[in-house]
Write an enzyme that holds these catalytic residues in place. Structure first.
Site, PDB file in Angstrom:
ATOM      1  CB  SER A  79      11.068 -10.113 -27.758  1.00 40.31           C
ATOM      2  OG  SER A  79      12.434 -10.345 -27.643  1.00 40.31           O
ATOM      3  N   GLY A  80       8.327  -8.678 -26.035  1.00 38.30           N
ATOM      4  CA  GLY A  80       6.935  -8.330 -26.283  1.00 38.30           C
ATOM      5  C   GLY A  80       5.961  -9.487 -26.099  1.00 38.30           C
ATOM      6  CB  THR A  81       6.183 -12.535 -23.976  1.00 34.74           C
ATOM      7  OG1 THR A  81       7.580 -12.574 -24.206  1.00 34.74           O
ATOM      8  CG2 THR A  81       5.593 -13.921 -23.962  1.00 34.74           C
ATOM      9  CB  THR A  82       3.275  -8.863 -21.797  1.00 36.57           C
ATOM     10  OG1 THR A  82       4.347  -9.397 -21.013  1.00 36.57           O
ATOM     11  CG2 THR A  82       2.094  -8.539 -20.926  1.00 36.57           C
ATOM     12  CD1 TRP A  83       0.558  -5.429 -27.290  1.00 36.34           C
ATOM     13  CD2 TRP A  83       2.442  -5.048 -28.438  1.00 36.34           C
ATOM     14  NE1 TRP A  83       0.273  -4.509 -28.274  1.00 36.34           N
ATOM     15  CE2 TRP A  83       1.416  -4.259 -28.985  1.00 36.34           C
ATOM     16  CE3 TRP A  83       3.724  -4.971 -28.989  1.00 36.34           C
ATOM     17  CZ2 TRP A  83       1.632  -3.401 -30.063  1.00 36.34           C
ATOM     18  CZ3 TRP A  83       3.946  -4.123 -30.062  1.00 36.34           C
ATOM     19  CH2 TRP A  83       2.906  -3.341 -30.595  1.00 36.34           C
ATOM     20  CG  HIS A 106      10.471 -17.386 -23.399  1.00 33.98           C
ATOM     21  ND1 HIS A 106       9.935 -16.319 -24.080  1.00 33.98           N
ATOM     22  CD2 HIS A 106      10.287 -17.106 -22.083  1.00 33.98           C
ATOM     23  CE1 HIS A 106       9.440 -15.453 -23.207  1.00 33.98           C
ATOM     24  NE2 HIS A 106       9.629 -15.910 -21.994  1.00 33.98           N
ATOM     25  CB  SER A 113      13.627  -4.978 -22.008  1.00 26.95           C
ATOM     26  OG  SER A 113      12.449  -5.350 -21.360  1.00 26.95           O
ATOM     27  CE1 TYR A 156       7.214  -4.361 -27.706  1.00 22.06           C
ATOM     28  CE2 TYR A 156       8.516  -2.520 -28.513  1.00 22.06           C
ATOM     29  CZ  TYR A 156       7.674  -3.061 -27.567  1.00 22.06           C
ATOM     30  OH  TYR A 156       7.292  -2.300 -26.482  1.00 22.06           O
ATOM     31  NE  ARG A 204      12.509  -1.209 -19.153  1.00 26.83           N
ATOM     32  CZ  ARG A 204      13.142  -0.203 -19.751  1.00 26.83           C
ATOM     33  NH1 ARG A 204      13.576   0.831 -19.047  1.00 26.83           N
ATOM     34  NH2 ARG A 204      13.363  -0.228 -21.066  1.00 26.83           N
TER      35      ARG A 204
HETATM   36  P1  A3P Z   1      10.589  -2.483 -21.854  1.00 27.15           P
HETATM   37  O1  A3P Z   1      11.338  -3.099 -20.715  1.00 27.15           O
HETATM   38  O2  A3P Z   1      11.510  -1.993 -22.937  1.00 27.15           O
HETATM   39  O3  A3P Z   1       9.615  -1.451 -21.443  1.00 27.15           O
HETATM   40  P2  A3P Z   1       8.015  -9.493 -22.361  1.00 27.15           P
HETATM   41  O4  A3P Z   1       6.537  -9.372 -22.309  1.00 27.15           O
HETATM   42  O5  A3P Z   1       8.497 -10.392 -23.464  1.00 27.15           O
HETATM   43  O6  A3P Z   1       8.610  -9.796 -21.039  1.00 27.15           O
HETATM   44  O7  A3P Z   1       8.557  -8.072 -22.826  1.00 27.15           O
HETATM   45  C1  A3P Z   1       8.485  -6.983 -21.959  1.00 27.15           C
HETATM   46  C2  A3P Z   1       8.689  -5.720 -22.753  1.00 27.15           C
HETATM   47  O8  A3P Z   1       7.502  -5.431 -23.507  1.00 27.15           O
HETATM   48  C3  A3P Z   1       8.893  -4.543 -21.829  1.00 27.15           C
HETATM   49  O9  A3P Z   1       9.732  -3.643 -22.552  1.00 27.15           O
HETATM   50  C4  A3P Z   1       7.473  -4.041 -21.659  1.00 27.15           C
HETATM   51  O10 A3P Z   1       7.365  -2.728 -21.198  1.00 27.15           O
HETATM   52  C5  A3P Z   1       6.946  -4.198 -23.084  1.00 27.15           C
HETATM   53  N1  A3P Z   1       5.478  -4.294 -23.134  1.00 27.15           N
HETATM   54  C6  A3P Z   1       4.657  -4.895 -22.241  1.00 27.15           C
HETATM   55  N2  A3P Z   1       3.384  -4.768 -22.618  1.00 27.15           N
HETATM   56  C7  A3P Z   1       3.375  -4.083 -23.770  1.00 27.15           C
HETATM   57  C8  A3P Z   1       2.332  -3.631 -24.640  1.00 27.15           C
HETATM   58  N3  A3P Z   1       1.070  -3.867 -24.364  1.00 27.15           N
HETATM   59  N4  A3P Z   1       2.695  -2.946 -25.735  1.00 27.15           N
HETATM   60  C9  A3P Z   1       3.990  -2.703 -26.004  1.00 27.15           C
HETATM   61  N5  A3P Z   1       5.015  -3.085 -25.217  1.00 27.15           N
HETATM   62  C10 A3P Z   1       4.717  -3.789 -24.098  1.00 27.15           C
END
Ligand code: A3P
Length: 323
Positions: free
Chosen positions: A68-72, A129, A156, A220, A289
């Site tokens: 859901s955007g953890t990394t971001w 999580h 995703s 997100y 991704r």
């Molecule tokens: P998609 O697979 O739809 O591209 P998490 O970090 O929770 O594992 O989530 C991963 C999802 O966030 C992936 O989605 C990934 O591409 C997207 N993502 C990773 N970094 C991001 C960023 N800096 N900004 C926006 N989306 C990001």
């Protein structure tokens, strides 16, 4: 007290070994612990967090459903909180993965010892999580919850598991394909890593209504639409609002740019050839991704869309939450 910790963890492992294991999302096997699906290796650490995580009021817990955007959110919150320590051109995020900058709580509690949080700098950001109902009852720190449209979250997730399957496949090729329809059925039934998705979201949504000063609820899609104003909100919530001077100097925009999908994905550290220190099953590139809103149109049938939307309506609309 090493011996005491060892005993505690042994009892958690004993408890978790009694929970049945579900293999459908292999290699992300799942166990149902207190109504949520969790990877067996993380069940004992979740139990440990539940009983022994004792953050300070200044600490910040960022929470997401997987994919859901953890990394971001890790990158944004880290860069915002520590903006006075680093310049953008020489920033840790350029050479360190967001996951290394913001520790995963279940990971910190996964070493058969209860970590001593009080020795960490204050405030520290933790990422988890865990469902709201699985957090310690007395938790007093600020919580930022980021959620995402379940349709995109599912797509995703399917890609991630598919990737994990391919990389962990040995001779047994029959397990390679994660059937899309089957995965969809499971996800809609609530059987997915850290699912049921809707229960997970609802726990934090309700708490954000009850205690808005302690729980910030973000989406997100809305953040993608207007990252700058959401970053302002995040900074304020974390207790480090941007000053007039910073606003004038474009610090907010700089952080948004630093943490953008296009920027982070292209960094060597976030690619796989860099020999990550993390688990090889989840190489850094698996967190980058497409980074788009609405990619589900390319994968879900009309019926699937209707089904997920109907579940969302049934479970969340009554509480004033929609996607
Ligand atoms: P998609 O697979 O739809 O591209 P998490 O970090 O929770 O594992 O989530 C991963 C999802 O966030 C992936 O989605 C990934 O591409 C997207 N993502 C990773 N970094 C991001 C960023 N800096 N900004 C926006 N989306 C990001």
């Amino acid at each position: 007290d090493i011996e005491r910790d060892e005993q505690i963890y042994n009892s958690y492992e004993k408890l978790s070994s009694q929970l049945p294991i579900l293999d459908d999302w292999y290699p992300l096997t799942l166990q149902n612990y207190q109504s949520f699906w969790i990877h067996p290796s993380q069940v004992p650490s979740c139990m440990a967090v539940q009983s022994h995580f004792n953050p300070r009021p200044s600490d910040i817990l960022i929470v997401t459903n997987p994919k859901s955007g953890t990394t971001w959110l890790r990158a944004l919150s880290y860069a915002t909180l520590h903006r006075h320590s680093f310049s953008i051109s020489d920033h840790p995020l350029l050479t360190t993965t967001p996951e290394q900058c913001v520790p995963f709580l279940e990971g910190l509690f996964n070493y058969h010892t209860i970590p001593n949080i009080s020795v960490l700098p204050s405030p520290t950001i933790f990422s988890t999580h865990l469902a709201f109902s699985l957090l310690p009852q007395s938790l007093d720190c600020r919580i930022v919850f980021l959620c995402r449209d379940p349709k995109d979250t599912f797509v995703s997730l399917w890609h991630l598991v598919q990737r994990l399957r391919i990389s962990s496949s040995t001779e047994d090729k029959s397990i390679v394909e994660l059937d899309f329809n089957k995965a969809f059925q499971l996800f809609s039934q609530g059987i997915s890593p850290r699912g049921p998705f809707w229960d997970h979201v609802l726990g934090y949504w309700k708490e954000s209504k009850r205690r808005p000063e302690k729980v910030l609820f973000l989406k997100y899609e809305e953040m993608m639409e207007d990252p700058v104003s959401h970053l302002r909100k995040l900074a304020e919530f974390m207790g480090c609002p941007f000053s007039m001077e910073e606003e004038r100097d474009g610090v907010v925009e700089d952080i948004v740019k630093l943490c953008s999908f296009d920027n982070l994905r292209e960094l060597e550290v976030n690619k796989d050839n860099k020999g990550s220190v993390e688990s090889r099953r989840l190489p850094p590139s698996s967190f980058f991704r497409k980074g788009k809103v609405g990619d589900w149109v390319n994968y879900l049938s009309m019926e699937m869309v209707e089904k997920l939307d109907a579940i969302t309506k049934e479970k969340l609309h009554g509480f004033g939450l929609s996607f």
